[in-house]
Design an enzyme around this catalytic site. Structure first.
Site, PDB file in Angstrom:
ATOM      1  N   GLU A  53       1.219  -0.327  -4.969  1.00  0.00           N
ATOM      2  CA  GLU A  53       0.255   0.725  -5.291  1.00  0.00           C
ATOM      3  C   GLU A  53       0.987   2.050  -5.437  1.00  0.00           C
ATOM      4  O   GLU A  53       1.564   2.567  -4.478  1.00  0.00           O
ATOM      5  CB  GLU A  53      -0.787   0.833  -4.172  1.00  0.00           C
ATOM      6  CG  GLU A  53      -1.817   1.918  -4.439  1.00  0.00           C
ATOM      7  CD  GLU A  53      -2.559   2.362  -3.188  1.00  0.00           C
ATOM      8  OE1 GLU A  53      -3.749   2.701  -3.310  1.00  0.00           O
ATOM      9  OE2 GLU A  53      -1.950   2.402  -2.102  1.00  0.00           O
ATOM     10  N   ASP A  73       0.818  -1.208   0.000  1.00  0.00           N
ATOM     11  CA  ASP A  73       0.000   0.000   0.000  1.00  0.00           C
ATOM     12  C   ASP A  73       0.857   1.264   0.000  1.00  0.00           C
ATOM     13  O   ASP A  73       1.896   1.327   0.671  1.00  0.00           O
ATOM     14  CB  ASP A  73      -0.886  -0.027   1.259  1.00  0.00           C
ATOM     15  CG  ASP A  73      -1.814   1.166   1.372  1.00  0.00           C
ATOM     16  OD1 ASP A  73      -2.746   1.262   0.555  1.00  0.00           O
ATOM     17  OD2 ASP A  73      -1.608   1.999   2.274  1.00  0.00           O
TER      18      ASP A  73
END
Length: 593
Positions: A301, A238
């Site tokens: 990401e 993330d």
């Protein structure tokens, strides 16, 4: 008579032997699919949002046993891996992206035993398990942060701390610089206990870890090893762009010209807090750690950046980093139907393929938990066509739960809004920023609350269209989005899609098309009508390459009910009929060339 029986038996034996040979050849062909390719290259990755997939303990919120209960369904889709959004221990200020213990399951989702059972059941069905890894920040309730606030070694420098720049007229401390949080306002929060500011790129309850600390880097490697020891097959990392910021915390970021809201994250140019070169070094360390295990995937990401910046996270063949950074351009470039045309699709697909580093693998993402659902952004008529594109282009498709049945955004009232990103904007503007509409419960059937729960309530409202849009109905129907998705998943296992070349023979305002070809195998042509009107296309007139006169329909959108384009029918490529938003997959057998 004995001779007759003998010859009959011999004939039966030969027929049986022939069948065995044919079946063996088919199996051999299927098993050869993608030999040398990793699981994440061969299979579809399916993003399951555990809070919304299925509630097994009847409390209105999805859980790990709910995922386990749907293992057969997940396997039936033809996917290769299930990627789970966070289920770790958390105060849930940002729905699991504020982690207070990286190696514990939050009671909302179940227990560690539930997790282990889920992994076993998914693995038994040939499905890999990928977890969200959230390294940029923890919860302020994490033991590390609590002890860092108290300046307890070795935790003193686990987070990014800074002295006040000065005090204002009221004697209150002022932040060291002008950096802003993604969720609005200053990215600095004062700690009375420590007498310093701490940095948070997201909520104030999500303090950023300090990866300049060797101890922090070691802690996060322990986390990765813990979950790999539990049988996890990889990680989606993330917010990678935020991992590092410059060391000089006195530097102000430059203003964005023309931006009038000083609290908005986009009012600054993030030259000191985003995509720092040290990010790549850290990803390289994690790559080496995962490579020490057998066949682990790392997806990262990186959002809202130029394609050149995103591509850096692939690394190179000599210096590999992530297996792939997510390709968000099919989301970023298509906010509404007005953005969509054959030409704009071609430009966005080419943007990724043309900038892909040598030897690297593409990926295609239509939606996720941070954006409106693709069917709501671009139209329900395009559900099948866009799945055809994502699943049959070269590379790995990433499917957000519910896309296989065409789930749409759900209206969420201000009173029911849970997403902190929406809540921070208040009742006047929350709908512009809340991510809740795309996170609603999975629609399993037409019973109360869509078969998601045995409770009388759900954590977010169920979309009222669940009586018509649900798994059970689409499973029973002769044709449905779900069945098209399953057919596409099966088709992409063919060698042509695993290894074939890709060309784009016809691109116009209304038409996007691509061919997948492989010597010795059938060729396939995918044609999509991006307009909302019925059209008849002369592919032979507009093509940039030689095409046969006809093709055989393999898969079509459910919106097309014409007898002329039923699967198995031959269709003329000089007058190909397409209803609005339709996609067709055609087989161009070698003898047709």
């Amino acid at each position: 008579m004995k001779k007759l029986v003998y010859f009959l038996c011999l004939a039966l034996l030969l027929v049986s032997l022939a069948i065995v040979i044919i079946v063996s050849l088919v199996i051999s062909k299927n098993e050869s699919l993608g030999d040398g390719l990793e699981f994440w290259q061969k299979g579809i990755i399916y993003q399951a949002y555990p809070r919304s997939l299925k509630d097994a303990n009847r409390d209105g919120t999805g859980d790990l046993l709910g995922v386990t209960s749907k293992a057969d369904y997940l396997a039936s889709l033809g996917i290769g891996a299930v990627w789970l959004s966070p289920f770790f221990q958390s105060p849930m200020k940002d729905f699991g992206y504020d982690i207070s213990n990286y190696t514990a399951v939050d009671p909302i989702f179940g227990t560690m035993a539930d997790f282990e059972e889920m992994v076993q059941e998914l693995h038994t069905r040939g499905l890999r398990v990928v977890l969200d890894f959230v390294p940029n920040h923890t919860s302020d309730q994490h033991e590390w942060f609590q002890r860092s606030q108290r300046r307890e070694d070795p935790y003193t420098d686990y987070y990014v701390w800074a002295d006040a720049k000065e005090t204002d007229q009221a004697g209150l401390p002022l932040p060291p610089n002008n950096w802003l949080s993604v969720f609005r306002g200053s990215a600095w929060e004062w700690s009375e206990e420590r007498g310093q500011f701490y940095y948070h790129q997201f909520l104030a309850s999500q303090p950023d870890l300090n990866f300049r600390s060797d101890a922090v880097r070691k802690e996060m490697k322990k986390v990765l090893n813990f979950w790999m020891d539990k049988g996890v097959d990889g990680f989606r990392v993330d917010a990678v762009k935020h991992l590092f910021e410059v060391q000089d915390l006195s530097l102000d970021e430059p203003l964005t010209p023309g931006h009038l809201d000083p609290d908005d994250y986009n009012s600054l140019q993030h030259t000191y807090t985003s995509n720092q070169p040290e990010n790549l070094d850290l990803v390289r360390e994690w790559r080496a750690l995962l490579d020490g295990r057998s066949e682990k995937v790392m997806m990262v990401e990186v959002f809202a950046d130029t394609v050149e910046e995103v591509m850096k996270y692939y690394g190179s063949e000599e210096d590999p980093l992530a297996d792939f950074p997510f390709n968000f351009f099919l989301i970023d470039n298509f906010h509404g139907r007005k953005d969509l045309s054959g030409e704009s699709l071609m430009a966005t697909v080419s943007l990724w393929l043309d900038n892909l580093p040598a030897g690297k693998w593409p990926n295609w993402v239509l939606g996720n938990h941070d954006n409106n659902r693709v069917s709501s952004r671009l139209g329900t008529d395009l559900i099948d066509a866009l799945n055809m594109m994502a699943l049959l282009l070269p590379g790995t498709p990433v499917t957000y739960y519910g896309e296989e049945i065409g789930m749409e955004d759900t209206f969420i009232s201000w009173e029911d809004t849970k997403d902190p990103q929406g809540c921070r904007w208040g009742p006047e503007h929350y709908q512009e920023y809340s991510r809740d509409p795309a996170r609603t419960p999975m629609q399993w059937d037409d019973t109360d609350l869509a078969g998601f729960t045995g409770s009388n309530t759900t954590w977010l409202p169920v979309n009222p269209n669940y009586t018509k849009v649900n798994v059970a109905r689409q499973t029973a129907a002769a044709t449905s989005h779900l069945k098209v998705y399953q057919q596409l998943a099966q088709l992409r296992r063919e060698e042509t899609f695993a290894r074939g070349n890709t060309t784009f023979p016809v691109i116009t305002k209304d038409v996007f098309s691509f061919m997948r070809t492989l010597e010795g195998s059938d060729d396939y042509l995918v044609v999509i009508n991006t307009s909302e009107e019925e059209i008849k296309v002369d592919l032979l007139k507009d093509t940039t390459q030689t095409l046969p006169a006809e093709g055989t329909v393999v898969i079509r959108s459910v919106s097309d009910t014409s007898s002329a384009t039923q699967p198995g029918c031959m269709v003329p490529l000089h007058a190909l009929p397409l209803v609005g938003g339709e996609g067709l997959v055609l087989s161009l057998a070698e003898e047709d060339h």
